[in-house]
Design a protein around this motif. Structure first.
Motif, short mmCIF file in Angstrom:
data_model
loop_
_atom_site.label_atom_id
_atom_site.label_comp_id
_atom_site.label_asym_id
_atom_site.label_seq_id
_atom_site.Cartn_x
_atom_site.Cartn_y
_atom_site.Cartn_z
N ARG A 1 -48.85 -31.44 -21.68
CA ARG A 1 -48.58 -32.42 -22.73
C ARG A 1 -47.82 -31.73 -23.85
NH1 ARG A 1 -49.22 -38.12 -23.33
NH2 ARG A 1 -48.47 -38.44 -25.44
N ARG B 1 -43.88 -36.71 -24.87
CA ARG B 1 -43.39 -36.14 -23.62
C ARG B 1 -44.47 -35.41 -22.82
NH1 ARG B 1 -38.51 -33.12 -25.29
NH2 ARG B 1 -37.46 -35.12 -25.30
N GLU B 2 -44.38 -35.49 -21.52
CA GLU B 2 -45.35 -34.86 -20.64
C GLU B 2 -44.64 -34.37 -19.38
OE1 GLU B 2 -49.37 -36.79 -20.68
OE2 GLU B 2 -48.96 -37.00 -18.55
N PHE B 3 -45.05 -33.21 -18.89
CA PHE B 3 -44.54 -32.71 -17.63
C PHE B 3 -45.66 -32.60 -16.61
CE2 PHE B 3 -41.17 -30.82 -20.33
CZ PHE B 3 -40.07 -31.35 -19.66
#
Lengths: 72, 72, 72, 72, 72, 72, 72
Positions: G20, G25-27
């Motif tokens: 996070r 945005r998050e990957f």
């Protein structure tokens, strides 16, 4: 000095803590580890916003610079 | 030099302090510990917003970079 | 070099200073102490917003990273 | 290397400089001192917003992390 | 390694560069100096906003933490 | 350890990378250099906003603290 | 101490993690590497916003200061 901030985190290991982050985000979970930057490891963690659980995330490593406070 | 910032925090140990954080958040509680980053340990702590108590949180470790001021 | 920033703070000890913080917050008080981070100790301090006193807070430790300027 | 940033500040000692800060704030004054953090001491300083003088503040110590640029 | 960031700044000494700052601010000027923090010295500098010149400021010391990029 | 972040940057030298910056800004270009702060040197660089090219800037030195991610 | 934050990252190598970032945005991707700043290397990474995949980016180096948490 058993009352310094990192001592308190050490005493709270393996117990349930509330971690307030910048923004409205909050975690509740069992404190499994920490370091001098106040990076934290929580287990059985839940993410809350405005007091409501928004996600169960199991294990989580929180980067210390996001932390506002930790409440054992 | 007994008047340096950390000396003042040391003198305030075990007394009631007000801790103003960035944002509108404020804590009132008994100062139990601190370190050079101004990380703080409060006991019997209350969280306030705009002067009103929003939460009683007992013991709390506040990360120093959120602190605006500490008033003994 | 008696004109470096910390020298100026040292010269201002025990005198009235204005401390402007990030945001619209300002303190007026007697400078009692400081350190290399520009953490400050003020005595007989008043908090001002837009030039008006909003709170008298006696003694206060201000964390340096909030400081915009100090005016002796 | 006489053109490094701190050399330039050193050359500007005792002359009038403009100091632009984060936000819309600007100072004009005589540079009396500085250090490696770009903390600055100004004398006969005026605070400006949008090019207009809003305050004469005499002597002022500006914390370096607020500085955008210094123009000799 | 002649392609490291500070090498590139070194190669750009005495040439015209564009310096993009946080916010919409931009400088164009001759790079006179720099240091490891990416503090910069520009000569014959112009400040631009949205591609338009808003101020000619001659010589300027820019504090590195405001820099987004430098384009030789 | 060939998989550490700086190793990955090292492996990406002389290849095309996408560099996402804080804010909506993005660069595409050939990675020419980097350092431990993740300051980057790009060649044949294009600046994009929302996926559209807004500027061709040739060579550019990006200050690392603006970087969100680098994708080789 | 096998429960410290970097130990947990070490244990998570070669497994799928959620990262996070500040902002929304998050990957999601396989953790390939990390360092003490919590800079991360992910493989087979997807970028998500509000739970939806917005981009597949393969390999990515994330700068640590953007990280809020990593969940193995």
């Amino acid at each position: 000095m058993g009352n310094r901030p990192l001592d308190k985190l050490n005493n709270a290991l393996d117990t349930l803590v509330i971690v307030r982050l910048k923004g409205a985000r909050e975690f509740r979970g069992k404190l499994q580890g920490y370091d001098v930057h106040m990076n934290l490891v929580l287990d059985d963690a839940e993410e809350l916003r405005d007091g409501e659980i928004v996600r169960k995330i199991g294990s989580v490593v929180v980067r210390g610079d996001n932390v506002v406070y930790v409440s054992p």
